[in-house]
Design a protein around this motif. Structure first.
Motif, mmCIF file in Angstrom:
data_model
loop_
_atom_site.group_PDB
_atom_site.id
_atom_site.type_symbol
_atom_site.label_atom_id
_atom_site.label_comp_id
_atom_site.label_asym_id
_atom_site.label_seq_id
_atom_site.Cartn_x
_atom_site.Cartn_y
_atom_site.Cartn_z
ATOM 1 N N ASN A 81 24.160 -22.188 121.539
ATOM 2 C CA ASN A 81 22.969 -21.492 121.039
ATOM 3 C C ASN A 81 21.652 -22.434 121.584
ATOM 4 O OD1 ASN A 81 23.535 -19.508 119.954
ATOM 5 N ND2 ASN A 81 25.302 -20.638 118.825
ATOM 6 N N GLY A 82 21.879 -23.729 121.871
ATOM 7 C CA GLY A 82 21.282 -24.451 123.210
ATOM 8 C C GLY A 82 20.676 -25.614 122.034
ATOM 9 N N PRO A 157 16.548 -28.270 121.303
ATOM 10 C CA PRO A 157 15.611 -28.874 122.664
ATOM 11 C C PRO A 157 14.718 -29.284 122.283
ATOM 12 C CG PRO A 157 16.350 -26.645 122.704
ATOM 13 C CD PRO A 157 16.793 -26.685 121.389
#
Length: 213
Positions: A81-82, A157
């Motif tokens: 999911n990043g 991120p």
């Protein structure tokens, strides 16, 4: 420190061999649907906490079958999911917060009592399978833990990792940077269906209470 070094070595071996790690198709079946529990904390003049967004806890949200390394399960779910730059360790036993990034923690082994929000704030028992999502500025520290307590942490991120404690200079910087950290695009375990997307974007701005003279 010793646990961290052992876990780092194990992580490298697992990534190299695939041993004890779930494959991508198995990951969705390891997630239980859970309603988020929300905890809000005021700026106490030492720890800023977040002016709008609550701490989110999903209780027993991740299945941890013995066939997989529980830390690897969390790492792969978060990465899917990043949420990356993952680590394996405990929780620092001193009050601290991150002023420029959000953080997710998944409890892989053992149990602990962690305090959130700052001194005198909420002490919460956390257990394997629990997932905690801390918006930037949220104070946290470990009060007590079992010998085998292990957490996997990760970050979205966007944002810059830092660790602030309780100094006045850090606080002055944090009250400016914390509100500017953007909301993540995906919940760390539920992706586009998770509570982070609903609750953090829609939460009203907190109004700081004035003390009467």
């Amino acid at each position: 420190m010793r646990m961290s070094l052992i876990e780092d070595a194990r992580k490298l071996a697992e990534k190299a061999t695939g041993w004890a790690r779930p494959d991508r198709d198995a990951l969705p079946g390891l997630v239980r649907k859970r309603e988020p529990r929300l905890f809000r904390f005021e700026d106490d003049g030492v720890v800023p906490n977040h002016p709008r967004w609550p701490l989110i806890i999903y209780r027993n949200a991740v299945k941890l079958p013995r066939t997989f390394d529980p830390a690897a399960v969390f790492e792969d779910l978060f990465a899917r999911n990043g949420w990356g730059d993952s680590w394996r360790n405990g929780i620092y036993d001193y009050l601290h917060y991150h002023s420029r990034i959000h953080e997710v923690m998944g409890v892989a082994r053992g149990c602990a009592v962690a305090r959130f929000g700052g001194k005198g704030q909420r002490a919460i028992t956390i257990k394997p399978g629990d997932v905690l999502i801390l918006p930037a500025g949220t104070g946290h520290e470990c009060v007590s833990a079992s010998d085998d307590f292990l957490v996997v942490g990760a970050y979205p991120p966007t944002g810059t990792y830092d660790v602030f404690r309780t100094s006045p200079d850090e606080y002055k910087k944090a009250i400016k940077t914390v509100p500017k950290v953007s909301a993540p695009r995906r919940d760390p375990i539920y992706g586009k269906e998770g509570g982070v997307l609903r609750l953090w974007k829609r939460a009203p701005k907190r109004v700081k209470k004035r003390r009467s003279s």
